[in-house]
Each structure stands twice: as C-alpha cells, then as structure tokens.
Design a protein around this motif. Structure first.
Motif, mmCIF file in Angstrom:
data_model
loop_
_atom_site.group_PDB
_atom_site.id
_atom_site.type_symbol
_atom_site.label_atom_id
_atom_site.label_comp_id
_atom_site.label_asym_id
_atom_site.label_seq_id
_atom_site.Cartn_x
_atom_site.Cartn_y
_atom_site.Cartn_z
ATOM 1 N N GLY A 53 0.805 -1.218 0.000
ATOM 2 C CA GLY A 53 0.000 0.000 0.000
ATOM 3 C C GLY A 53 0.834 1.262 0.000
ATOM 4 O O GLY A 53 0.484 2.251 -0.651
ATOM 5 N N HIS A 54 1.949 1.248 0.734
ATOM 6 C CA HIS A 54 2.792 2.442 0.805
ATOM 7 C C HIS A 54 3.420 2.764 -0.550
ATOM 8 O O HIS A 54 3.495 3.937 -0.937
ATOM 9 C CB HIS A 54 3.878 2.224 1.862
ATOM 10 C CG HIS A 54 4.821 3.378 1.986
ATOM 11 N ND1 HIS A 54 4.492 4.556 2.630
ATOM 12 C CD2 HIS A 54 6.107 3.540 1.538
ATOM 13 C CE1 HIS A 54 5.512 5.386 2.578
ATOM 14 N NE2 HIS A 54 6.513 4.799 1.929
ATOM 15 N N ASP A 56 2.244 1.664 -3.415
ATOM 16 C CA ASP A 56 1.201 1.576 -4.437
ATOM 17 C C ASP A 56 1.497 0.464 -5.443
ATOM 18 O O ASP A 56 1.503 0.665 -6.654
ATOM 19 C CB ASP A 56 1.043 2.917 -5.160
ATOM 20 C CG ASP A 56 -0.276 3.012 -5.918
ATOM 21 O OD1 ASP A 56 -1.193 2.240 -5.605
ATOM 22 O OD2 ASP A 56 -0.381 3.849 -6.836
ATOM 23 N N LEU A 58 0.106 -2.711 -6.896
ATOM 24 C CA LEU A 58 -1.042 -3.592 -7.061
ATOM 25 C C LEU A 58 -0.615 -4.968 -7.527
ATOM 26 O O LEU A 58 -1.215 -5.978 -7.129
ATOM 27 C CB LEU A 58 -2.040 -2.995 -8.061
ATOM 28 C CG LEU A 58 -3.050 -1.977 -7.516
ATOM 29 C CD1 LEU A 58 -2.363 -0.698 -7.088
ATOM 30 C CD2 LEU A 58 -4.112 -1.669 -8.564
ATOM 31 N N LEU A 138 -5.914 -3.448 -2.580
ATOM 32 C CA LEU A 138 -5.464 -2.276 -3.334
ATOM 33 C C LEU A 138 -6.197 -2.163 -4.662
ATOM 34 O O LEU A 138 -6.472 -1.053 -5.139
ATOM 35 C CB LEU A 138 -3.955 -2.358 -3.564
ATOM 36 C CG LEU A 138 -3.086 -2.430 -2.306
ATOM 37 C CD1 LEU A 138 -1.616 -2.489 -2.682
ATOM 38 C CD2 LEU A 138 -3.357 -1.240 -1.409
ATOM 39 N N LYS A 142 -8.314 1.045 -5.844
ATOM 40 C CA LYS A 142 -8.016 1.698 -7.120
ATOM 41 C C LYS A 142 -9.261 1.783 -7.990
ATOM 42 O O LYS A 142 -9.506 2.807 -8.648
ATOM 43 C CB LYS A 142 -6.919 0.923 -7.848
ATOM 44 C CG LYS A 142 -6.283 1.684 -9.007
ATOM 45 C CD LYS A 142 -5.489 2.869 -8.513
ATOM 46 C CE LYS A 142 -4.730 3.539 -9.637
ATOM 47 N NZ LYS A 142 -3.918 4.679 -9.163
ATOM 48 N N GLU A 145 -11.406 4.509 -6.712
ATOM 49 C CA GLU A 145 -10.817 5.808 -7.042
ATOM 50 C C GLU A 145 -11.096 6.189 -8.499
ATOM 51 O O GLU A 145 -11.418 7.351 -8.798
ATOM 52 C CB GLU A 145 -9.314 5.759 -6.793
ATOM 53 C CG GLU A 145 -8.589 7.059 -7.086
ATOM 54 C CD GLU A 145 -7.094 6.944 -6.879
ATOM 55 O OE1 GLU A 145 -6.356 7.869 -7.286
ATOM 56 O OE2 GLU A 145 -6.647 5.917 -6.323
ATOM 57 N N GLU A 175 -1.555 -3.226 -13.965
ATOM 58 C CA GLU A 175 -2.487 -2.761 -12.949
ATOM 59 C C GLU A 175 -3.844 -2.417 -13.562
ATOM 60 O O GLU A 175 -4.901 -2.679 -12.948
ATOM 61 C CB GLU A 175 -1.910 -1.544 -12.223
ATOM 62 C CG GLU A 175 -0.648 -1.857 -11.423
ATOM 63 C CD GLU A 175 -0.104 -0.643 -10.723
ATOM 64 O OE1 GLU A 175 -0.624 0.470 -10.977
ATOM 65 O OE2 GLU A 175 0.836 -0.786 -9.917
#
Length: 438
Positions: A53-54, A56, A58, A138, A142, A145, A175
């Motif tokens: 997560g830190h 990013d 995926l 994640l 995403k 988002e 991703e």
C-alpha cells in the motif's frame, strides 16, 4: 521501487527489525498448529500489505516479496512461502493468471472462472512463487478511485471512456488489467470495441450503485466520438509544440540577422495557426454532438420519470387537484424554510456573551421590577407550592380577624373609626337599628 526504499520503510514500521534474537524467531518456518504461529502470520501478512500500500504496488512478483523485500544479509524468512499461500487461500492475493480477461468472449470468461475454481484447490506454494500476485484490497481501492474520478467529470449514471484513458488513470498496463477484471467481475464496467477503419477499445462504467447496463449501438457511436476528441486534442498539442518551436527559432534567426530563415519560420507559424483553427473548429463540432447526445439521454430519463409518476398517480387514483395542492404546499414549505434561513443568517451572533453576564442582567431586571411594584413578589419556581400554602394561611387569619371585629354584644356595638369605615354605607344610613343578639 528500490530495495533500499523498502528496507528503510520496514525499519520505520518495525522498530525491533534489526534485533537479531527477535528476527531469528520471526524468520523461522511455521510448525505445529495454527494457534502456535497465528500471531507471527498476522505480523507478516500486515507488513506485506503495508509495504504494497505504501509503494502503491497492485501487482508484484511473489519471488520479489520473498527474496528482496525482507532480505537481511542474505537471509530470507523461511515462513514466507506459507504466509503467501495462506494469503492466497484467504483471498488477500490472487495470481495474475487467475484474472478473467473482460475483452474475451463470454464463453471464454465462463470457462476461465470454472477453471480457476478447479485449479485453486490444487495450487501449491511452489506454483504460487512462480507467478505475479495481485493485492485485491489495493485493486478494490483503485477501482473505487477511478469511479470517483469519472463521477467528478460526468453527471450521468454511466459514462464511456477509451481504453487509453482508463490505462492512464490506473497507471501501469498490468495494474489496469487487474482493475478492469475486478470492475467487470462486480458488474461496474463492461468492455466494448469497434472496428471500422481503426480498432477502438473502450469501457462503459457505471457511476451509480447499480450495475452497468448492456452495450448499445449508441454506446459504440459515443466511443467513436470520444476517441475522435482525444485524437484531435493530441493533434492540437502537437501543433502547439511545433508553433512554440517555430516561434523560438524565428526569434533566434532575427536576433542573428538571418532574415530568410526567420521568414521561413514565420510561414510555418502561419500554417500552424491555420491548422490549429481547423482542428479547434472540428473539435468543437464533435463536442457539440456529444453534448446533444448527453442532453437527449437526460431528457429521456426525465420523460421516463414523468411516465412512472403518471402511472403511480393513476394506480393510486390521485386527482390532479390533489397533486397541485401537494405542489403548492411543498412550495410554501420551501419558501418558509428559505425565510427562516435568511433570518438566521441576518441575526447577529451572540457567541461572545457569557452565561454569567446574562444572569447579572436578569437580576438587575428583577430588582427594577420590585422597586417599581414593591407589593408584587415573584416566587421562585421551585417554591410555588409552599407560597400557595402561606398565602392561604394569611387569608384565613385576615378573615378570622374581620369576623371577630364584627362580634355582636347585648348593647350597641362600639366601633372605632376604622371599624365604622369598614361598615357598609347602607347599614349606617338605615333607619332600622340592628337587632340585638338573643
């Protein structure tokens, strides 16, 4: 992502990471029942999810997690194979080969899902370490988002976007494939393509809580128009860059005194300006068509809502007068609410006044009232019952005094001036004396 960056992040998240004794216990393989190593598994699972997560991430290769992320002087956790296998079984991660391709035929997607169910039960930790893994948490974030960003730029319940734009919003190509597979699997997106002179790919994405509707011929036309606008915008960007380069070259040529080269660049500037005007005009026309289509869809939604309302009115046998009355009452309520809001906004704020100041002002008012009306007393609220009893007893005493002052004797009553004043005038003026007591 560099290995040093992961190491620095782990040292911040795990203060005792460099403790050799604790690290040796953590790097051991799992043994015994799950209750024996449950806490250790939760530690590695949470740490893996935090790192992904830190940074990013995926999609990442499982061997990179095992051999690079937690490498301490050549030592890697022996339990990591088991950790990734449990995360795979619990749905925290999936293999990239397990993803269903939304661009394939429906039958192929169905076979892929059935195959995943059969293969998943036979997947081992060795097989898992040979493939890329996808962090589903994640991927879900995403996808949410992307839908949120599209909702901010579209006011309809669904929208059409090109595949290029979707990939730009997601980042990397792998991703984007993972997010597309997830959105398609939960019914939030559907793939569509057209193949006229060029092959164009796009997506229809639902921006509401409902699932995306089926693809129509209008959706394909809208995709073609949106693809055209993106190509025209790219062409405008190219023209603007060429225009800026020609302008700088023309200025440099003029400064150096080479008028012929400056004139040639000036002609290029003129051609670039004409090309930009034509491209802008065509872009405006395409955008106007898209606006007309969007307005038509909005009008269709309104028409459908009106039809549903009319059917509901007929079904419940509501008259037109009742509907009109409800609308008038609603308008009055809205007007009243607006008036209240206006008054509240215009009212000055009293936030600066303390409760003590209010109490002092209230006491001053009580004193002024008592000075103006000394005979009037304001009983306290909590002593109302006691005050009523006192008032009743005082009235009884006054009545008894008055009766005793009017007591009858054998001779004529000797009354004081005060008593005479209390005797009614009709008794004083009467010609008949009062009878004596028997």
């Amino acid at each position: 992502m560099s290995f040093s960056g992961v190491s620095e992040y782990i040292e911040k998240e795990v203060p005792d990471w460099n403790d050799d004794v604790i690290a040796t216990a953590r790097f051991k393989a799992f043994s015994g029942q799950r209750s024996d190593w449950e806490l250790k598994f939760q530690f590695w699972r949470d740490l893996i999810l935090k790192i992904a997560g830190h940074f990013d991430l995926l999609v990442v290769h499982s061997s990179q997690i095992k051999n690079e992320w937690f490498n301490r002087g050549g030592l890697t956790p022996l339990c990591l194979d088991h950790v990734l296998f449990l995360m795979y079984n619990e749905g925290d991660i999936v293999r990239s080969s397990d993803l269903v391709d939304p661009t394939s035929w429906r039958v192929s997607q169905l076979f892929k899902r059935v195959r995943n169910l059969m293969v998943r039960a036979r997947t081992t930790s060795e097989v898992l370490l040979k493939d890329h893994v996808i962090f589903m948490t994640l991927v879900k974030d995403k996808g949410a988002e992307v839908v949120k960003l599209l909702s901010e730029s579209h006011w309809t319940s669904s929208c059409i976007i090109t595949m290029e734009k979707f990939k730009d919003m997601c980042g990397r190509s792998d991703e984007a494939s993972a997010v597309l597979s997830y959105l398609s699997g939960c019914g939030k997106a559907q793939y569509l393509s057209i193949n006229n002179k060029e092959f164009i790919e796009g997506l229809k994405v639902s921006l509401s809580s409902a699932a995306v509707s089926s693809i129509s011929s209008l959706d394909c036309d809208v995709l073609h128009l949106i693809w055209t606008t993106e190509k025209l915008q790219q062409q405008l960007d190219v023209i603007d860059r060429r225009y800026e380069m020609s302008r700088k070259s023309a200025l440099a040529s003029l400064e150096s005194g080479n008028k012929k080269v400056a004139l040639r660049h000036a002609r290029q500037l003129k051609l670039a300006t004409e090309s930009r005007e034509k491209c802008t005009s065509l872009l405006n026309r395409v955008e106007e068509v898209l606006n007309v289509i969007a307005n038509a869809e909005s009008t269709k939604k309104v028409s459908e809502a009106i039809q549903i309302g009319a059917q509901a009115i007929k079904k419940n046998q509501i008259s037109v007068d009742e509907v009109q009355l409800c609308l008038e009452e609603l308008e009055e309520s809205i007007d009243s609410q607006k008036q209240v809001e206006t008054v509240l906004e215009s009212t000055p704020s009293y936030s600066g006044i303390d409760d003590e100041d209010i109490e002092e002002e209230f006491k001053k008012l009580e004193l002024e009232l008592e000075s103006e009306n000394p005979q009037v007393t304001i009983p306290k609220t909590e002593d109302n019952e006691a005050a009523e009893e006192t008032l009743a007893s005082e009235s009884a005493d006054l009545l008894s005094v008055a009766l005793s002052s009017l007591g009858l004797k054998d001779g004529p009553a000797e009354s004081s001036p005060t008593e005479d004043s209390m005797v009614p005038a009709t008794n004083n003026e009467s010609k008949h004396p009062m009878p004596e007591a028997a």
